[in-house]
Design a protein around this motif. Structure first.
Motif, PDB file in Angstrom:
ATOM      1  N   ARG A 233       0.839  -1.205   0.000  1.00  0.00           N
ATOM      2  CA  ARG A 233       0.000   0.000   0.000  1.00  0.00           C
ATOM      3  C   ARG A 233       0.878   1.261   0.000  1.00  0.00           C
ATOM      4  NH1 ARG A 233      -5.183   0.543   1.441  1.00  0.00           N
ATOM      5  NH2 ARG A 233      -5.267  -1.438   0.310  1.00  0.00           N
ATOM      6  N   CYS A 234       1.968   1.233   0.758  1.00  0.00           N
ATOM      7  CA  CYS A 234       2.856   2.392   0.818  1.00  0.00           C
ATOM      8  C   CYS A 234       3.478   2.686  -0.550  1.00  0.00           C
ATOM      9  CB  CYS A 234       3.966   2.148   1.838  1.00  0.00           C
ATOM     10  SG  CYS A 234       3.388   1.993   3.532  1.00  0.00           S
ATOM     11  N   GLY A 235       3.977   1.642  -1.205  1.00  0.00           N
ATOM     12  CA  GLY A 235       4.581   1.840  -2.520  1.00  0.00           C
ATOM     13  C   GLY A 235       3.581   2.334  -3.540  1.00  0.00           C
ATOM     14  N   THR A 236       2.379   1.809  -3.482  1.00  0.00           N
ATOM     15  CA  THR A 236       1.340   2.246  -4.417  1.00  0.00           C
ATOM     16  C   THR A 236       0.970   3.705  -4.183  1.00  0.00           C
ATOM     17  OG1 THR A 236       0.469  -0.013  -4.457  1.00  0.00           O
ATOM     18  CG2 THR A 236      -0.959   1.731  -5.302  1.00  0.00           C
ATOM     19  N   LEU A 237       0.834   4.106  -2.917  1.00  0.00           N
ATOM     20  CA  LEU A 237       0.527   5.506  -2.605  1.00  0.00           C
ATOM     21  C   LEU A 237       1.643   6.430  -3.085  1.00  0.00           C
ATOM     22  CD1 LEU A 237      -0.920   5.166   1.021  1.00  0.00           C
ATOM     23  CD2 LEU A 237      -2.181   5.771  -1.061  1.00  0.00           C
ATOM     24  N   ALA A 238       2.895   6.017  -2.898  1.00  0.00           N
ATOM     25  CA  ALA A 238       4.019   6.834  -3.360  1.00  0.00           C
ATOM     26  C   ALA A 238       4.021   6.967  -4.873  1.00  0.00           C
ATOM     27  CB  ALA A 238       5.331   6.212  -2.877  1.00  0.00           C
ATOM     28  N   MET A 239       3.671   5.882  -5.561  1.00  0.00           N
ATOM     29  CA  MET A 239       3.599   5.904  -7.019  1.00  0.00           C
ATOM     30  C   MET A 239       2.521   6.880  -7.499  1.00  0.00           C
ATOM     31  SD  MET A 239       3.145   2.511  -9.383  1.00  0.00           S
ATOM     32  CE  MET A 239       4.033   1.593  -8.120  1.00  0.00           C
ATOM     33  N   ILE A 240       1.369   6.808  -6.877  1.00  0.00           N
ATOM     34  CA  ILE A 240       0.275   7.720  -7.240  1.00  0.00           C
ATOM     35  C   ILE A 240       0.672   9.163  -6.947  1.00  0.00           C
ATOM     36  CG2 ILE A 240      -2.091   8.382  -6.663  1.00  0.00           C
ATOM     37  CD1 ILE A 240      -2.611   5.394  -6.074  1.00  0.00           C
ATOM     38  N   THR A 241       1.356   9.375  -5.826  1.00  0.00           N
ATOM     39  CA  THR A 241       1.796  10.727  -5.471  1.00  0.00           C
ATOM     40  C   THR A 241       2.765  11.279  -6.502  1.00  0.00           C
ATOM     41  OG1 THR A 241       1.568  10.136  -3.131  1.00  0.00           O
ATOM     42  CG2 THR A 241       2.810  12.134  -3.645  1.00  0.00           C
ATOM     43  N   ALA A 242       3.672  10.436  -6.993  1.00  0.00           N
ATOM     44  CA  ALA A 242       4.611  10.883  -8.022  1.00  0.00           C
ATOM     45  C   ALA A 242       3.875  11.345  -9.269  1.00  0.00           C
ATOM     46  CB  ALA A 242       5.587   9.755  -8.363  1.00  0.00           C
ATOM     47  N   ALA A 243       2.827  10.609  -9.644  1.00  0.00           N
ATOM     48  CA  ALA A 243       2.042  11.010 -10.818  1.00  0.00           C
ATOM     49  C   ALA A 243       1.315  12.328 -10.559  1.00  0.00           C
ATOM     50  CB  ALA A 243       1.045   9.913 -11.178  1.00  0.00           C
ATOM     51  N   VAL A 244       0.754  12.486  -9.356  1.00  0.00           N
ATOM     52  CA  VAL A 244      -0.027  13.690  -9.053  1.00  0.00           C
ATOM     53  C   VAL A 244       0.854  14.934  -8.997  1.00  0.00           C
ATOM     54  CG1 VAL A 244      -1.440  14.816  -7.289  1.00  0.00           C
ATOM     55  CG2 VAL A 244      -1.859  12.422  -7.884  1.00  0.00           C
ATOM     56  N   VAL A 245       2.014  14.847  -8.324  1.00  0.00           N
ATOM     57  CA  VAL A 245       2.861  16.042  -8.222  1.00  0.00           C
ATOM     58  C   VAL A 245       3.434  16.428  -9.579  1.00  0.00           C
ATOM     59  CG1 VAL A 245       3.456  15.603  -5.812  1.00  0.00           C
ATOM     60  CG2 VAL A 245       4.949  14.736  -7.609  1.00  0.00           C
ATOM     61  N   SER A 246       3.531  15.466 -10.492  1.00  0.00           N
ATOM     62  CA  SER A 246       4.026  15.816 -11.827  1.00  0.00           C
ATOM     63  C   SER A 246       3.073  16.762 -12.550  1.00  0.00           C
ATOM     64  CB  SER A 246       4.236  14.549 -12.665  1.00  0.00           C
ATOM     65  OG  SER A 246       2.996  14.011 -13.117  1.00  0.00           O
ATOM     66  N   TRP A 247       1.806  16.783 -12.137  1.00  0.00           N
ATOM     67  CA  TRP A 247       0.847  17.684 -12.775  1.00  0.00           C
ATOM     68  C   TRP A 247       1.162  19.147 -12.489  1.00  0.00           C
ATOM     69  CZ3 TRP A 247      -4.054  14.601 -10.897  1.00  0.00           C
ATOM     70  CH2 TRP A 247      -4.067  13.357 -11.550  1.00  0.00           C
ATOM     71  N   LEU A 248       2.035  19.383 -11.512  1.00  0.00           N
ATOM     72  CA  LEU A 248       2.427  20.754 -11.191  1.00  0.00           C
ATOM     73  C   LEU A 248       3.711  21.147 -11.908  1.00  0.00           C
ATOM     74  CD1 LEU A 248       1.787  20.580  -7.332  1.00  0.00           C
ATOM     75  CD2 LEU A 248       0.230  21.400  -9.105  1.00  0.00           C
ATOM     76  N   THR A 249       4.184  20.301 -12.816  1.00  0.00           N
ATOM     77  CA  THR A 249       5.429  20.554 -13.547  1.00  0.00           C
ATOM     78  C   THR A 249       5.158  20.498 -15.045  1.00  0.00           C
ATOM     79  OG1 THR A 249       6.134  18.249 -13.829  1.00  0.00           O
ATOM     80  CG2 THR A 249       6.592  19.297 -11.695  1.00  0.00           C
ATOM     81  N   PRO A 250       6.131  20.958 -15.869  1.00  0.00           N
ATOM     82  CA  PRO A 250       5.963  20.842 -17.322  1.00  0.00           C
ATOM     83  C   PRO A 250       5.918  19.405 -17.814  1.00  0.00           C
ATOM     84  CG  PRO A 250       7.661  22.452 -16.775  1.00  0.00           C
ATOM     85  CD  PRO A 250       7.328  21.732 -15.508  1.00  0.00           C
ATOM     86  N   HIS A 251       6.373  18.456 -16.970  1.00  0.00           N
ATOM     87  CA  HIS A 251       6.424  17.047 -17.380  1.00  0.00           C
ATOM     88  C   HIS A 251       5.230  16.293 -16.812  1.00  0.00           C
ATOM     89  CE1 HIS A 251      10.455  18.036 -18.687  1.00  0.00           C
ATOM     90  NE2 HIS A 251      10.734  18.441 -17.468  1.00  0.00           N
ATOM     91  N   ARG A 252       4.081  16.896 -16.931  1.00  0.00           N
ATOM     92  CA  ARG A 252       2.852  16.324 -16.402  1.00  0.00           C
ATOM     93  C   ARG A 252       2.622  14.925 -16.936  1.00  0.00           C
ATOM     94  NH1 ARG A 252      -2.311  18.591 -14.832  1.00  0.00           N
ATOM     95  NH2 ARG A 252      -3.989  17.150 -15.292  1.00  0.00           N
ATOM     96  N   MET A 253       2.256  14.017 -16.040  1.00  0.00           N
ATOM     97  CA  MET A 253       2.017  12.637 -16.451  1.00  0.00           C
ATOM     98  C   MET A 253       0.617  12.490 -17.012  1.00  0.00           C
ATOM     99  SD  MET A 253       2.338   9.014 -14.370  1.00  0.00           S
ATOM    100  CE  MET A 253       3.974   8.595 -14.929  1.00  0.00           C
ATOM    101  N   GLY A 254       0.540  12.215 -18.295  1.00  0.00           N
ATOM    102  CA  GLY A 254      -0.715  11.916 -18.951  1.00  0.00           C
ATOM    103  C   GLY A 254      -0.747  10.460 -19.362  1.00  0.00           C
ATOM    104  N   PRO A 255      -1.710  10.072 -20.178  1.00  0.00           N
ATOM    105  CA  PRO A 255      -1.796   8.664 -20.608  1.00  0.00           C
ATOM    106  C   PRO A 255      -0.521   8.158 -21.275  1.00  0.00           C
ATOM    107  CG  PRO A 255      -3.805   9.839 -21.153  1.00  0.00           C
ATOM    108  CD  PRO A 255      -2.843  10.875 -20.669  1.00  0.00           C
ATOM    109  N   LYS A 256       0.092   8.990 -22.116  1.00  0.00           N
ATOM    110  CA  LYS A 256       1.301   8.556 -22.817  1.00  0.00           C
ATOM    111  C   LYS A 256       2.443   8.307 -21.838  1.00  0.00           C
ATOM    112  CE  LYS A 256       4.562   9.968 -26.429  1.00  0.00           C
ATOM    113  NZ  LYS A 256       4.919  11.035 -27.397  1.00  0.00           N
ATOM    114  N   GLN A 257       2.617   9.233 -20.887  1.00  0.00           N
ATOM    115  CA  GLN A 257       3.685   9.085 -19.902  1.00  0.00           C
ATOM    116  C   GLN A 257       3.401   7.916 -18.949  1.00  0.00           C
ATOM    117  OE1 GLN A 257       2.228  12.014 -20.671  1.00  0.00           O
ATOM    118  NE2 GLN A 257       3.949  12.871 -21.854  1.00  0.00           N
TER     119      GLN A 257
END
Length: 735
Positions: free
Chosen positions: A471-495
């Motif tokens: 659960r911890c690793g999964t939450l960290a993974m989701i967090t990495a995707a979410v914080v990327s939305w605040l950067t130019p390298h936003r994680m979308g479907p392709k990423q």
């Protein structure tokens, strides 16, 4: 500039306002990353097929771990079989000798071998399909006699021929699937499908006289495929060791002394190997859960460029200081090495930037590679992930995961502080400068993006809050995707697809080596050589714990030479740990001791995989690089003895005792670092270095008297150095 360079260099808009380091890191992520290079190598339909399979492989694991649990054996078998399938399609065979150009005769022979191999594997696959149809559609658990009695022999023979074909006639072009590799991929599907279908029955008859011929032939095929993929991805060292252990299972009646055993027939041995005592045991249990989870997490950090932020922040904070890039490498490589679980892989990933930067400020090529290797290797002893080591240890010992994490904190910190001492003293000795501030990222600007540390913060908080590791690793993974939305390298479907694809590619080597380690562990369990070896260890040590630990250190390092940490620790723990524990050493201390030396085998000459990876990037001599990485990581060869003598270092004791041990350990490590580098408030001659080494070693035991001796030696040497150099030179040396 070539079209390829135009295509992959950072766009002007992306580079605008970036420091030289940030632009260099962006180029390193694109041009030097082995996974990205692998993806660019394959084009067209082949790449699309493999990408789809890689994504499916990763998603399957994430779903089973988080949403839809699967029966344990079926899940682990799918993990192994899927890894073999992808591995053979992605990584072509290499010849043992020089690769000569093909002749017409070789072409005819190659085709003949391919036809033979393909026919055998295809027949075996048809037999498995018949078994499945009979059991699933007709409801008969016993398969047709023809399928059970004859499908396995052609399958195994066809697999063997395909493997030999790959050795003799390696596929030279990788723009399309190699026919021989396709045959091996089909063989992986066939043996995995059979074992999954009969998983429940196989658990009851594995290793017993009632084992069926189909069980044996499927298991033999699986072992052959595992060994071959390990050869392709991890080299011959682990393959040779596994081969020796397999041969030992059959040669027992003819061996002398403790090595003698009654021997096992082929059917019993190979059906036993594919159980949770062998291939499907602890290494694959960890590989199919924690390792793949955190490798995918690392792929998310890489794809979203969140990992890039860690390196930039380290450069901004320490890049301008004396020997700055080396100090950056300690932080960045240690952090990423903790997550991705492979020393050599982390050297390649982060060293592509840090090694050139170290060379730029004056470090010799071999020193630059050695620092990167020592830092990347040390990441695997850094809590809370420890490169998956903590999870494996918890699985093997039954000790709570968090107890292992807490115990490893002080030894890991001491190791990284010692590496820092080493690089700082080397920089002082060579009078190095840091990088110009105008080439470095701006700390104030990066501080505004501190939220990019959230994935690591969430991971650590969730672990210490008591959530499950998955659960911890999964939450960290989701967090990495979410914080990327605040950067130019936003994680979308392709990423997202790219991250899932990269995760599968990055984990394949670990799947292969964990499965091979399982073969070795299975032989140890079946033959009982582990307990007999422990008995001999006890006899040689003559009830001396320190002598037994010394033997454990030697065996762990030897086993680890050429083997990834995961496999080295799993094997060493099976062979050595019981004997050490029987002498009265606490189980946690014994296993941490063995684990540390298994990790450090990656920087121990003559076979030091992490150092070799660094030397390839730095253009240095591999042997000299391995010797220097051994010197830089010297603390890791001392720290395990420290926590054996002083359990308080593992947080086992009162706070005063813990603080005392931590402080004196740091002083001792500093004295040893000065001895190795030959610098103690100025240049240290041979006599001073010898005294520094003696002073540092006296502080290993952690007793008040030995600590006082060490501190006393240090004080005397300070006075000697001050008197020899004069006050002004001494002050400059201390700066």
């Amino acid at each position: 500039m070539s079209n390829a360079q135009h295509k992959h260099s950072p766009k002007p808009a992306e580079s605008e306002g970036k420091s030289a380091i940030e632009q260099e890191l962006a180029r390193a992520n694109v041009d030097n990353d082995p996974v990205a290079a692998n993806q660019r190598l394959f084009t067209g339909s082949r790449n699309l097929v493999i990408a789809a399979m890689c994504v499916a492989y990763t998603v399957f694991h994430l779903l089973v771990m988080n949403v839809y649990p699967l029966e344990t054996w079926a899940y682990r078998l799918t993990h192994v079989g899927g890894g073999l399938l992808l591995g053979f399609l992605l990584f072509g065979s290499q010849p043992f000798g020089e690769d000569a150009g093909p002749t017409q005769r070789e072409g005819l022979m190659s085709k003949a071998l391919l036809v033979l191999a393909g026919a055998g594997v295809l027949y075996g696959l048809i037999g498995v399909v018949a078994i499945w149809i009979n059991g699933t559609l007709l409801g008969d658990l016993m398969p047709p006699a023809w399928a059970m009695s004859t499908f396995g022999i052609p399958l195994t023979l066809g697999t063997s021929v395909a493997i030999v074909h790959g050795w003799v006639f390696p596929h030279r072009g990788r723009m399309q699937f190699a026919p021989g590799d396709v045959v091996l991929a089909l063989a992986a599907i066939a043996f995995t499908a059979y074992l999954i279908f009969f998983a429940r029955q196989l658990q009851l008859r594995a290793g017993m006289p009632m084992a069926l011929p189909g069980d044996m032939w499927s298991a033999i095929t699986g072992v052959l495929l595992i060994i071959e993929l390990t050869r392709r991805l991890a080299g011959m060292a682990l393959v040779i060791i596994a081969g020796v252990f397999v041969a030992y299972a059959f040669a027992g009646p003819w061996l002398p002394g403790i090595f003698e055993h009654r021997g096992y027939d082929v059917k019993r041995f190979f059906s036993y190997i594919f159980t949770d005592n062998g291939v499907l045991g602890a290494p694959i249990a960890i590989s199919s859960t924690y390792i793949i989870l955190f490798v995918v997490f690392a792929a998310f950090l890489q794809t979203t460029r969140v990992g890039e932020y860690f390196v930039n922040l380290a450069f901004a904070a320490a890049g301008h200081r004396r020997g700055g890039p080396a100090k950056v490498a300690i932080f960045a490589s240690g952090l990423m090495g903790m997550i991705n679980g492979t020393s050599a892989g982390n050297v390649v990933a982060t060293g592509s930037l840090t090694i050139p930067m170290m060379k730029k400020v004056g470090y010799r090529p071999q020193t630059s590679a050695a620092v990167e290797a020592a830092a990347s290797t040390g990441g695997q002893i850094m809590p809370p992930i420890m490169g998956a080591g903590a999870f494996i240890m918890a699985e093997i010992t039954g000790i709570a995961y968090m107890d292992i994490v807490y115990a490893a904190i002080i030894p890991a910190v001491i190791y990284f502080v010692s590496v820092y001492f080493m690089v700082d003293l080397a920089a002082k000795k060579a009078n190095m400068m840091g990088l110009p501030r105008d080439q470095l990222p701006k700390l104030a600007k990066l501080a505004k993006q501190i939220y990019l540390f959230l994935p690591i913060v969430v991971l650590i908080y969730a672990l210490f809050a008591g959530y499950s590791v998955i659960r911890c690793g999964t939450l960290a993974m989701i967090t990495a995707a979410v914080v990327s939305w605040l950067t130019p390298h936003r994680m979308g479907p392709k990423q997202l697809i790219q991250a899932l694809d990269n995760g599968a590619r990055m984990v394949l080597q670990l799947v292969a080596v964990c499965a091979t380690a399982g073969i070795i562990v299975g032989v140890i369990a079946l033959t009982g050589i582990g307990s007999r070896f422990s008995t001999v260890l006890l006899a040689l040590a003559d009830q001396s714990q320190i002598l037994a630990l010394f033997f454990a250190m030697v065996v762990s390092i030897i086993l680890g030479m050429g083997m990834p940490t995961t496999a080295a620790y799993a094997v060493a723990a099976s062979v050595i740990a019981p004997g050490v524990i029987n002498l009265g050493v606490a189980p946690l201390t014994a296993h941490l001791f063995i684990f540390y030396f298994a990790v450090m085998s990656a920087i121990t000459p003559p076979v030091a995989l992490a150092a070799y990876a660094g030397s390839a990037l730095a253009g240095s001599d591999p042997i000299r690089t391995s010797v220097e990485s051994f010197k830089i990581g010297l603390a890791a060869f001392v720290v395990p003895y420290m926590f054996f003598y002083s359990p308080a270092m593992l947080l086992n004791g009162g706070w005063f005792d813990i603080a005392h041990i931590a402080a004196t350990a740091l002083v001792g490590i500093y004295l040893l670092s000065c001895a190795v580098q030959g610098w103690f408030f100025g240049h240290a001659n041979a006599a001073v270095r010898a005294a520094l080494g003696a002073g540092g070693l006296t502080m290993i035991a952690g007793g008040w008297i030995t600590d006082a001796i060490g501190v006393g030696i240090a004080v005397v040497l300070v006075l000697i150095q001050r008197g020899r150099m004069g006050a002004s030179d001494f002050a400059r040396g201390a700066d």
